[in-house]
Write an enzyme that holds these catalytic residues in place. Structure first.
Site, mmCIF file in Angstrom:
data_model
loop_
_atom_site.group_PDB
_atom_site.id
_atom_site.type_symbol
_atom_site.label_atom_id
_atom_site.label_comp_id
_atom_site.label_asym_id
_atom_site.label_seq_id
_atom_site.Cartn_x
_atom_site.Cartn_y
_atom_site.Cartn_z
ATOM 1 N N ASP A 24 -5.955 2.824 3.688
ATOM 2 C CA ASP A 24 -6.361 2.258 4.998
ATOM 3 C C ASP A 24 -6.393 3.252 6.155
ATOM 4 O O ASP A 24 -5.973 2.918 7.280
ATOM 5 C CB ASP A 24 -5.438 1.082 5.361
ATOM 6 C CG ASP A 24 -5.445 -0.035 4.336
ATOM 7 O OD1 ASP A 24 -6.167 0.087 3.333
ATOM 8 O OD2 ASP A 24 -4.718 -1.024 4.528
ATOM 9 N N GLU A 72 -8.554 -2.011 4.380
ATOM 10 C CA GLU A 72 -8.217 -3.415 4.593
ATOM 11 C C GLU A 72 -9.339 -4.056 5.407
ATOM 12 O O GLU A 72 -9.741 -3.499 6.435
ATOM 13 C CB GLU A 72 -6.898 -3.554 5.368
ATOM 14 C CG GLU A 72 -6.539 -5.017 5.633
ATOM 15 C CD GLU A 72 -5.231 -5.205 6.417
ATOM 16 O OE1 GLU A 72 -4.476 -4.235 6.586
ATOM 17 O OE2 GLU A 72 -4.993 -6.348 6.848
ATOM 18 N N LYS A 125 -9.936 -4.215 0.237
ATOM 19 C CA LYS A 125 -8.875 -5.187 -0.050
ATOM 20 C C LYS A 125 -8.716 -6.154 1.129
ATOM 21 O O LYS A 125 -8.706 -5.734 2.283
ATOM 22 C CB LYS A 125 -7.564 -4.450 -0.349
ATOM 23 C CG LYS A 125 -7.014 -3.608 0.794
ATOM 24 C CD LYS A 125 -5.823 -2.804 0.308
ATOM 25 C CE LYS A 125 -5.115 -2.044 1.403
ATOM 26 N NZ LYS A 125 -4.511 -2.849 2.460
ATOM 27 N N LYS A 128 -2.628 -6.883 2.298
ATOM 28 C CA LYS A 128 -1.866 -5.680 2.613
ATOM 29 C C LYS A 128 -1.721 -4.820 1.355
ATOM 30 O O LYS A 128 -1.820 -3.598 1.408
ATOM 31 C CB LYS A 128 -0.488 -6.044 3.174
ATOM 32 C CG LYS A 128 -0.524 -6.969 4.392
ATOM 33 C CD LYS A 128 -1.363 -6.406 5.513
ATOM 34 C CE LYS A 128 -1.312 -7.289 6.764
ATOM 35 N NZ LYS A 128 -2.388 -6.955 7.718
ATOM 36 N N VAL A 153 -1.663 4.482 5.808
ATOM 37 C CA VAL A 153 -0.993 3.706 6.863
ATOM 38 C C VAL A 153 -1.098 2.215 6.571
ATOM 39 O O VAL A 153 -2.012 1.786 5.886
ATOM 40 C CB VAL A 153 -1.639 4.012 8.235
ATOM 41 C CG1 VAL A 153 -1.497 5.491 8.570
ATOM 42 C CG2 VAL A 153 -3.108 3.591 8.312
ATOM 43 N N THR A 154 -0.153 1.439 7.130
ATOM 44 C CA THR A 154 1.059 1.895 7.766
ATOM 45 C C THR A 154 2.208 1.861 6.767
ATOM 46 O O THR A 154 2.196 1.048 5.844
ATOM 47 C CB THR A 154 1.434 1.014 8.997
ATOM 48 O OG1 THR A 154 1.684 -0.326 8.540
ATOM 49 C CG2 THR A 154 0.331 0.994 10.030
ATOM 50 N N CYS A 158 1.057 -1.799 4.683
ATOM 51 C CA CYS A 158 0.193 -1.681 3.501
ATOM 52 C C CYS A 158 0.703 -0.657 2.485
ATOM 53 O O CYS A 158 0.495 -0.818 1.283
ATOM 54 C CB CYS A 158 -1.238 -1.409 3.928
ATOM 55 S SG CYS A 158 -1.955 -2.861 4.733
ATOM 56 N N GLN A 198 18.985 3.282 -3.606
ATOM 57 C CA GLN A 198 19.442 2.627 -4.845
ATOM 58 C C GLN A 198 18.821 3.275 -6.088
ATOM 59 O O GLN A 198 18.311 2.596 -6.980
ATOM 60 C CB GLN A 198 19.111 1.134 -4.826
ATOM 61 C CG GLN A 198 19.694 0.381 -3.626
ATOM 62 C CD GLN A 198 19.295 -1.068 -3.622
ATOM 63 O OE1 GLN A 198 19.788 -1.848 -4.433
ATOM 64 N NE2 GLN A 198 18.396 -1.423 -2.730
HETATM 65 C C1 C5J Z 1 -1.990 -1.736 7.222
HETATM 66 C C2 C5J Z 1 -1.625 -3.385 8.927
HETATM 67 N N1 C5J Z 1 -2.970 -1.039 6.668
HETATM 68 N N2 C5J Z 1 -0.579 -2.737 9.446
HETATM 69 N N3 C5J Z 1 -2.350 -2.844 7.927
HETATM 70 O O1 C5J Z 1 -0.831 -1.388 7.145
HETATM 71 O O2 C5J Z 1 -1.953 -4.464 9.369
#
Ligand code: C5J
Length: 221
Positions: A24, A72, A125, A128, A153-154, A158, A198
């Site tokens: 993204d 996205e 897509k 996320k 990102v982010t 995502c 972990q």
């Molecule tokens: C992504 C969002 N790509 N933050 N989308 O992380 O809405």
């Protein structure tokens, strides 16, 4: 087989079976004036990933290894956007770079610096996670990919959702700290910690210079 220093322990990978996933890196999220900034976010927290990611893409391309970009977004009639997501506002509305997160709009596409090269796979897509309602699982299977280098990102949205989905499907994921970004520095820090905590609960974390060094020493062998 290359092995690199990573958290929580070394990450070993067969380059030919390892895809670079670029999540993204879209204008709507990264550009000043775009959707991300209109929500009050500091887009410089994301744009700092462009330079290292560009170097990584160049190396991955030079090595002839698989690269998959994601975006996205939604169909122009928004029929693939759940009402709950629509109700939160933004999606499909008119933004500075066209209708926000709508396929085909300028803002929905990837920033110029990281534009996919001819033949590189782009997965659109609606969610996320990059596996949800996409053909990504079939693409990876066909490519013979077993491990993923995850960027984009982010970090906490995502990237995290995709890494969790990938981990549940049996993929080892290496997340590159300098090539993923969050608008929120604390989410970036904790988001990365959560992945490697972990004993690597759903992945590994390293930085791109470490990975690039391993890739280039492997090529010299
Ligand atoms: C992504 C969002 N790509 N933050 N989308 O992380 O809405």
């Amino acid at each position: 087989m290359p092995s690199i220093n990573a958290l929580p322990n070394p990450f070993t990978f067969e380059p030919a079976e390892t895809a670079l996933l670029v999540i993204d890196m879209q204008r709507d999220f990264l550009l000043p004036g775009g959707f991300g900034e209109s929500l009050g976010n500091d887009v410089s927290q994301l744009s700092r990933t462009i330079e290292p990611l560009s170097a990584l893409l160049a190396a991955w391309r030079a090595a002839g290894l698989p690269i998959i970009h994601t975006r996205e977004g939604h169909l122009p009639d928004l029929s693939d956007c759940p009402p709950s997501k629509l109700a939160r506002g933004g999606i499909g509305e008119k933004g500075a770079f066209g209708r926000i997160l709508v396929r085909g709009e300028y803002g929905h596409d990837i920033v110029d610096e990281l534009a996919p090269a001819e033949g590189e796979i782009v997965v659109d897509k609606p969610g996320k996670g990059a596996f949800y309602a996409t053909e990504l699982a079939e693409i990876l299977e066909k490519l013979g990919v077993t491990k993923l280098v995850v960027t984009g990102v982010t970090t906490e949205v995502c990237v995290h959702t995709t890494v969790r989905e990938a981990n549940d499907r049996g993929y080892d994921c290496l997340v590159l700290s300098d090539c993923v970004g969050s608008y929120f520095p604390e989410f970036q820090r904790v988001g990365l910690q959560m992945i490697a905590a972990q004993g690597g609960i759903f992945g590994w974390v390293a930085d791109s210079p470490t990975l690039l060094a391993a890739l280039s020493s492997q090529e010299q062998k």
